[in-house]
Motif scaffolding. Structure first.
Motif, short mmCIF file in Angstrom:
data_model
loop_
_atom_site.label_atom_id
_atom_site.label_comp_id
_atom_site.label_asym_id
_atom_site.label_seq_id
_atom_site.Cartn_x
_atom_site.Cartn_y
_atom_site.Cartn_z
N GLN A 585 24.30 135.08 42.79
CA GLN A 585 23.44 134.28 41.92
C GLN A 585 24.13 134.01 40.58
O GLN A 585 24.08 132.89 40.06
CB GLN A 585 22.11 135.00 41.69
CG GLN A 585 21.24 135.09 42.93
CD GLN A 585 20.03 135.99 42.72
OE1 GLN A 585 20.11 137.03 42.06
NE2 GLN A 585 18.90 135.61 43.28
N THR A 590 25.52 129.34 46.14
CA THR A 590 24.24 129.16 46.84
C THR A 590 24.35 129.48 48.32
O THR A 590 23.49 130.16 48.88
CB THR A 590 23.73 127.73 46.65
OG1 THR A 590 23.73 127.41 45.26
CG2 THR A 590 22.34 127.57 47.21
N GLU A 593 24.59 133.10 48.84
CA GLU A 593 23.31 133.73 48.52
C GLU A 593 22.36 133.66 49.72
O GLU A 593 21.66 134.63 50.02
CB GLU A 593 22.69 133.04 47.31
CG GLU A 593 21.34 133.65 46.90
CD GLU A 593 20.69 132.92 45.73
OE1 GLU A 593 19.53 133.24 45.43
OE2 GLU A 593 21.35 132.04 45.14
#
Length: 945
Positions: A585, A590, A593
């Motif tokens: 993060q 992304t 994540e």
């Protein structure tokens, strides 16, 4: 310069820090103690007091600027520890030095004063030393800057103690005692509140009567007492990082001879560094700097001069800071360009960021802005880095085009990879021989599933790198080739290529470049279920990534989490995944994540925490296309764990028929649903068994150990092999003996053996309880120290015999235990709890060579257990010989037991052997008269009773 290997002598009016000394003494279970505070907080004084009062062996090393060089640090450490005669070459890596220390019979405290002098690479060396140290040894550090080690990790693991300014500040009582000793006439409480217990400030004001000003005013008031010639020119000393007579003269500051002694007599906040060198407190430097700025021309001249002096000494980072203060942006930019040329080649992104981030952006060239943008992206400031990079995309240089192309892949969507491929191909039209753009194309193709084409592009980049004699690019091209080979299931080829790339960068002495290679090698070992090898590789990569603040840190932590999950350590696995999630993060990754969240959601389902799992799953909905199968499996797992069988079955069935590990895991869960409903037939079970045996992702299959199907069916391949725990057999009934699959385990000394048996018998326990038992209630420091040596030695020998176990003797939450990864088999426990215990297994008393109280008590207890077991067997035995053997075994253990003698007499008589019965009665009668002083009942009476 002569190195200092002993603590400084006590100062004349030194205040004993009793509370802090007690706290340090209580911190004996912390492997690392860090004193982190600005100069003037008494760090060196406190450590010196502790060194002089410690009953444990203490070695002291005052670090210097030269120790920023890892080779010099290794030499300094070896010299400081030379009295121990470890027999190592002074150039040996510090982790080998730590391993050698783990073999010595004493516990050691090593104090390193002045850790702020270490650079990133030297810090990594020190971190490896600290990691490799085992129980009993302790490292104490002092620094006024964040130490270049993984301090946050040590603190999170509970192995480190941090003392900062709040803890090191004088208490009101200490302030009063200190000021009284210095005959201070003012209000001690007011002084404490004004300076908040700052030791250097108290030393300063205790030589002055007034407390009506801010600390800066107190400094100025003290300075005003200096001779006028000295006072006039002292502000020029603000340009000196370290004060000394020689440095002032070399910089052209017209201070009179003996000026430093005059300043020291005022009690100003200066930290002695030895050899006539002193570090001024930042408050003092700021005060003088403000005065110097009143003469802008002199301010600029002196900082320019200081910059050039640092340049001559090849201290370019310091020179750069002085050029910036002088406003000499042209020279600062020129110096930055020279520095970054080398840093860029070595991928020292943290140093690039450090060099450029203090510049006003308007004075940087677009090229330097691009370098800063790339450094920001790679060291955790992705958003700002991306914005800055896009502001200079008009450069259209290969480097800018490459990193702009990399931005496409941050979301992980297929359309982004398509755009990335178009960008790479378009850029290659302009720069067909640029190696990095070929990498970009290979990366895009791989993400689009066109792996063979990706391999060709990577091989083309490698050919170009060899032709252009570009060593860094050669290594990176090898790495990309290995990734393609792994995607094509050419695992042996991939492993060989990765090791070639790793050796390449190690030869170039470029540790930052090894991070991703070490992770991929670890992942290959993980796929082969070689968990210890995988962990060791990650332990090499993680310190580098933390120091470099590398964005790949999240991936390393994810891989470490996968290792723990494969070992069925859900708690440890989720801890590492949570840390990986935070880093992904922070760096704006992304796609990564999402993958980490899905693995976390899966683990939370298995751990029985469906609400938290659902939260992570919701964040990933809808999932990127490449994670759709993983997402559907976790959805099915959540339904499965919540008892929603129909929904779970629907979701799992959507995955069947695909050649993925999630499809096979879905098949296992469908089989479990059928088993629960009594519908699983042998044909389906055999089909599942074949799939499990042949699938290459065994480490992922091990996550399903919770399924009843796999728990109860021992024929399944990965249950009988991959999940089998290494056996540790401990024989205590007779001579202590320990067996492993590799043979006899030779214990280093008796207390280590006693500790092993105690843990096997009693399980997890706090140290105090164990020390109480093994040293019979004594908690003297020497016994605690010896306990730590025993732990250290025992852990080392267990690790040697069980390399697949991450930590065979863990210390968690203040408790020691034997690892649950070991199948510990203790004969004493079998005797206590197994009614079918083989009587021949009792080869003698419990640990006969030991006489500790707990052993004596347990020895008596086990004798009683054995006697009861023998009597039970004898009474239930129908065969005369075996019954008599059991009675005789009981009689050996308890020769004065009248009931056993009586039962033997009756047994012979019942079997019709009157002669043996009467002979046994004669022995019984002799025992009654000679041993007990009593008259035996007549033979006939005994038989009839």
């Amino acid at each position: 310069m002569k190195r200092i290997h002993r603590p400084p002598q006590a100062l004349k009016q030194e205040l004993p820090r009793a509370l802090l000394l007690e706290r340090l003494a209580r911190a004996q279970d912390h492997k690392l103690v860090v004193l982190l505070a600005p100069s003037g907080y008494g760090k060196t004084t406190l450590l010196a007091q502790f060194a002089r009062t410690s009953p444990q062996k203490v070695l002291w090393l005052s670090l210097q600027e030269d120790d920023a060089d890892p080779a010099m640090l290794r030499h300094s450490m070896a010299l400081a520890l030379s009295s121990l005669e470890l027999g190592l070459d002074p150039s040996s890596p510090l982790r080998l030095l730590a391993q050698a220390l783990n073999t010595i019979p004493d516990n050691l405290r090593l104090i390193l004063d002045g850790v702020q002098h270490l650079g990133g690479e030297a810090g990594r060396e020190l971190d490896s030393f600290i990691d490799a140290l085992s129980e009993g040894h302790q490292v104490l550090l002092s620094t006024y800057m964040d130490p270049p080690i993984r301090l946050a990790r040590h603190l999170a693991q509970g192995t480190a103690l941090l003392l900062g300014p709040d803890q090191l500040s004088f208490t009101p009582q200490e302030t009063e005692l200190y000021l009284q000793a210095r005959h201070y006439a003012g209000n001690a409480l007011h002084a404490h509140q004004t300076l908040q217990g700052w030791a250097a400030g108290l030393a300063l004001i205790s030589s002055e009567a007034s407390l009506h000003y801010a600390p800066e005013d107190l400094i100025l008031e003290s300075l005003d007492t200096l001779p006028s010639a000295l006072r006039k020119h002292l502000p020029q000393a603000a340009v000196l990082d370290v004060w000394s007579e020689e440095m002032a003269a070399a910089t052209g500051i017209p201070l009179p001879e003996g000026w430093l002694d005059e300043v020291r007599k005022l009690g100003l906040p200066l930290t002695p560094l030895g050899a006539g060198r002193h570090l001024p407190h930042h408050l003092m430097t700021q005060t003088l700097e403000r005065e110097l700025k009143k003469n802008p021309e002199l301010y600029r001249t002196l900082h320019t001069r200081a910059a050039r002096k640092h340049q001559e000494q090849e201290e370019n980072l310091r020179a750069l800071q002085h050029f910036l203060k002088a406003g000499e942006h042209r020279e600062a930019v020129q110096l930055a360009e020279r520095l970054i040329e080398g840093y860029s080649q070595r991928a020292e992104l943290l140093l690039i960021r450090q060099v450029l981030q203090d510049f006003p952006l308007e004075v940087l060239s677009d090229t330097l802005k691009a370098q800063l943008a790339i450094a920001w992206i790679e060291t955790g400031n992705g958003k700002a880095g991306a914005e800055l990079l896009r502001s200079v995309e008009h450069l259209q240089t290969p480097q800018v085009l490459y990193h702009l192309g990399r931005l496409y892949s941050r979301q992980g969507r297929r359309e982004d990879h398509v755009q990335q491929l178009k960008h790479a191909e378009h850029s290659l039209h302009a720069y067909p021989r640029d190696i990095r753009l070929h990498w970009l194309k290979s990366h895009a193709l791989m993400n689009l599933g066109e792996v063979q084409e990706a391999l060709q592009s990577a091989q083309q980049a490698h050919t170009l790198a060899l032709f252009q004699q570009a060593p860094v690019e050669v290594g990176l091209s090898l790495y990309i080739i290995a990734n393609c080979q792994e995607q094509l299931a050419l695992l042996s080829e991939a492993q060989q290529t990765l090791r070639q790339a790793l050796l390449h960068f190690e030869t170039l002495k470029m540790p930052a470049r090894t991070i991703t290679i070490l992770n991929d090698l670890a992942h290959l070992h993980l796929r082969k279920q070689e968990y210890e090898e995988a962990r060791k590789l990650l332990e090499r990569a993680l310190p580098i990534a933390r120091v470099e603040r590398n964005s790949f840190l999240a991936v390393l932590l994810e891989t470490l989490g996968e290792i723990h999950l494969a070992l069925q350590d859900l708690s440890g696995g989720m801890d590492h995944l949570q840390e990986a999630l935070q880093h992904s993060q922070d760096t704006g990754q992304t796609s990564l994540e999402v993958r980490i969240r899905l693995t976390l959601a899966e683990s939370l389902c298995i751990a029985g925490r469906p609400r938290e799992a659902a939260q992570h799953l919701a964040f990933c909905t809808p999932p990127p296309e490449k994670f759709s199968d993983m997402h559907r499996f976790v959805e099915g797992l959540l339904a499965f764990q919540q008892g929603e069988s129909r929904e779970a079955q629907r979701l799992f069935e959507t995955l069947i028929g695909q050649d993925t590990v999630h499809a096979l895991r879905a098949e296992s869960h469908l089989a479990e649903l059928e088993r629960q409903q009594g519908q699983l037939d042998s044909a389906a079970l055999n089909a599942l068994k074949r799939h499990l045996q042949n699938h290459p992702e065994q480490h992922q299959l091990r996550r399903d150990h919770h399924l009843g199907l796999l728990l109860h069916n021992k024929t399944l391949a990965f249950e009988s092999s991959a999940l089998q725990k290494p056996v540790l057999k401990i024989f205590t009934l007779g001579r202590l003996k320990v067996l492993t699959a590799a043979g006899d385990l030779h214990l280093p000394f008796a207390k280590a053996g006693e500790l092993l048996v105690w843990l096997a018998l009693h399980g997890r326990a706090h140290r105090d309880r164990i020390v109480d038992a093994l040293w019979e209630g004594s908690r003297e420091e020497k016994h605690v120290g010896y306990f730590k040596v025993a732990v250290r030695k025992l852990r080392a020998v267990l690790m040697e015999h069980h390399p697949s176990v991450l930590n065979p003797l863990p210390f968690e939450n203040g408790q020691y235990s034997l690892s649950p990864e070991l199948d510990v088999q203790l004969d004493a426990l079998h005797l206590e709890h197994d009614p079918d215990f083989d009587l021949a297994g009792y080869q003698g008393d419990f640990l006969p060579a030991f006489d500790t109280e707990w052993i004596l008590q347990h020895r008596d207890h086990l004798r009683e257990c054995m006697v009861r077991l023998c009597l039970t067997r004898a009474r239930n035995e129908t065969h005369l010989t075996r019954a008599l053997q059991a009675y005789q075994k009981a009689l050996q253990l308890d020769p004065l037991s009248l009931p056993i003698h009586q039962e033997i007499i009756r047994l012979y008589h019942r079997e019709g052997d009157v002669q043996l019965s009467q002979r046994a009665y004669q022995q019984y009668a002799r025992l009654m008269r000679e041993e007990l002083g009593d008259h035996p009942e007549p033979y006939e009476v005994l038989l009839s009773s």
